[in-house]
Write an enzyme that holds these catalytic residues in place. Structure first.
Site, PDB file in Angstrom:
ATOM      1  N   ASP A 178       0.871  -1.095  -0.044  1.00 50.21           N
ATOM      2  CA  ASP A 178       0.016  -0.054   0.047  1.00 50.21           C
ATOM      3  C   ASP A 178       0.742   1.167  -0.131  1.00 50.21           C
ATOM      4  OD1 ASP A 178      -2.031   1.754   0.130  1.00 50.21           O
ATOM      5  OD2 ASP A 178      -2.431   1.513   2.120  1.00 50.21           O
ATOM      6  N   ILE A 179       1.513   1.467  -1.072  1.00 44.61           N
ATOM      7  CA  ILE A 179       2.691   2.262  -1.309  1.00 44.61           C
ATOM      8  C   ILE A 179       1.975   3.781  -1.605  1.00 44.61           C
ATOM      9  CG2 ILE A 179       4.820   2.969  -2.171  1.00 44.61           C
ATOM     10  CD1 ILE A 179       4.788   0.615  -0.541  1.00 44.61           C
ATOM     11  N   GLU A 180       1.968   4.873  -0.736  1.00 41.71           N
ATOM     12  CA  GLU A 180       1.184   6.126  -1.190  1.00 41.71           C
ATOM     13  C   GLU A 180       2.244   7.099  -1.064  1.00 41.71           C
ATOM     14  OE1 GLU A 180      -2.638   6.500   0.811  1.00 41.71           O
ATOM     15  OE2 GLU A 180      -2.813   4.426   1.036  1.00 41.71           O
ATOM     16  N   GLY A 181       3.548   6.958  -0.795  1.00 41.31           N
ATOM     17  CA  GLY A 181       4.505   7.927  -0.922  1.00 41.31           C
ATOM     18  C   GLY A 181       5.754   7.310  -0.839  1.00 41.31           C
TER      19      GLY A 181
END
Length: 498
Positions: A178-181
């Site tokens: 869940d890579i959001e940055g």
């Protein structure tokens, strides 16, 4: 505290023992009715600080019936911290401050959860570790660094060994991105190293991701196309917009419609990309929409694993996200419709367990409303190679990660002249139909594809398009489809923003 932790472990062990006494159906990734629910962030507690009775419970609390099939634990939010080890933070259940850390590290010691996790697994659920989250900013500087991190994750949480395993002897069932940055590079090296470890293991390990709805995802778009995933939990596939009744006057001038019902989409022979739900209020019209077709196309023509499943991600209550929440019956109807149209559909993902339970067991209601889907009973990951070509370039790219491959190709042809541009669609029943051109005369019955947009309607931006295919009703020249005269093929686009 130690006594309570031992008591919790004893209870979880008893639950696991009672479950093994009866028949428990193992997780089947091939099914189209799975329910994945994130656990670990106490989302309800964050929005209801005084209602502690409904705050997040231990993970085994959510595994005592057959409703939930997959539980990603959220989150491992720091990739490298003190002592070179990562950090995990499971809110009120386990965190570095309240639960203590392993000596010389900032890694929380959550070993009291081992029996709880094993109880969930004994009940046929898969329990994975989600990496990243909204506050995570992960990145790798090289392929070797990514591979080394994969080794660390394997030893701390999966099938390896270490003296600093946060969940003790419990062996998780895989990882979720869940890579959001942060960065986007070398995640393929990370996953390939995990896959390498798992290839000789005695159990199946899953690799999933939680991309944002807009395709391609800003952070995961590259890695999703480079390595095999078992499932993707697409976040916020439900998006909302609002049209004031006064704005309908503007719409009626621009689009020559008299009611909101005239902008509802219908099943079109080219494609079904958008299905809005319009709720009428005294103030106006709330439009909730989703677009599954782009992700289905990715799953079938781009993804390395041809068996990858795509989940509709949704908030489990109105307080779980800023927008996008719908009642269980509506979400179930969406799931059934999507299942009937797209074979890549795998089920529904909810954020999160605490919100679902506090919302009257929203998870159970959604599971029931979704209905029963089918599955092959296989949990294999089948890879294929992808070949793409264009008439304006001689470059050909081929991916292959398995000795058994299926080749899929898509060709797009573009021709340009001094006076007009014509693009031929490459998918659907519009494959042989050219785009509308302003300096070409069309006679009745001739067809063309065209996208018509209007924007700047107060604070709401809407894209209206025809479903791609237009049929001339009479001889016409330089008449933009949809811009002049009433047209029956208007369709609301999925691009709706407040």
């Amino acid at each position: 505290m130690a006594f309570l932790q031992r008591l919790r472990g004893l209870i979880a062990a008893c639950v696991a023992l009672s479950l093994t006494a009866g028949h428990v159906q193992a997780f089947d990734n091939s099914r189209s009715d799975n329910l994945a629910v994130y656990w670990g962030q106490n989302s309800y507690g964050a929005t209801h600080t005084s209602d502690t009775a409904n705050w997040q419970q231990s993970i085994s609390h959510y595994c005592q019936d057959a409703t939930i099939n997959a539980i990603p634990i959220a989150f491992l939010n720091v990739f490298s911290s003190t002592g070179g080890l990562p950090e995990i933070n499971l809110a009120n259940t386990c965190n570095p401050t309240d639960s203590g850390v392993f000596s010389g590290t900032s890694l929380a010691n959550c070993q009291f959860l081992a029996a709880d996790i094993e109880a969930c697994q004994a009940n046929g659920k898969i329990v994975t570790l989600s990496l990243g989250g909204a506050t995570g900013a992960a990145s790798f500087s090289s392929a070797s660094q990514a591979q080394a991190f994969a080794d660390t994750i394997w030893n701390l949480f999966l099938g390896g060994s270490s003296s600093t395993r946060p969940f003790g002897a419990a062996v998780l069932d895989g990882i979720d991105l869940d890579i959001e940055g942060g960065g986007t590079a070398y995640f393929d090296s990370f996953i390939n190293q995990i896959r390498s470890h798992a290839s000789g293991a005695s159990k199946k390990y899953y690799v999933t991701a939680a991309p944002q709805c807009p395709y391609p995802d800003a952070y995961l778009g590259t890695v999703l196309n480079e390595v095999a995933f078992d499932a993707v939990y697409v976040q916020c596939m439900l998006i909302s917009g609002f049209i004031l009744r006064s704005q309908l006057i503007t719409l009626s001038v621009v689009l020559q419609i008299s009611s909101v019902s005239q902008i509802l989409p219908v099943r079109h022979e080219c494609t079904l990309t958008f299905q809005p739900i319009v709720t009428t209020t005294t103030a106006g019209f709330r439009i909730t929409a989703w677009d599954f077709s782009l992700w289905d196309t990715w799953a079938k023509t781009v993804a390395i694993n041809s068996n990858v499943k795509v989940y509709i991600g949704a908030p489990a209550s109105s307080t779980a996200a800023g927008s996008g929440y719908v009642d269980a019956a509506t979400l179930g109807s969406i799931a059934q419709s999507t299942r009937s149209s797209y074979s890549s559909f795998g089920g529904i993902m909810l954020w999160d367990a605490s919100q679902a339970y506090a919302n009257g067991r929203y998870d159970t209601a959604v599971k029931n409303a979704m209905g029963t889907g089918a599955g092959t009973g296989s949990t294999s990951t089948t890879t294929h190679s992808t070949t793409s070509s264009t008439t304006t370039s001689s470059a050909t790219t081929t991916k292959s990660t398995s000795s058994t491959t299926t080749t899929k190709s898509t060709t797009t042809t573009t021709s340009t002249s001094a006076s007009s541009t014509t693009t031929t669609a490459s998918t659907g029943n519009c494959a042989s139909v050219s785009a509308w051109v302003n300096n070409v005369a069309y006679t009745g019955g001739q067809q063309a594809t065209y996208k018509y947009e209007t924007s700047g309607i107060y604070k709401t931006r809407l894209t209206f398009f025809s479903g791609h295919l237009w049929t001339a009703q009479w001889w016409t020249y330089d008449d933009i489809p949809g811009a002049k005269g009433p047209e029956p093929a208007f369709q609301v686009g999925s691009d709706i923003e407040k």
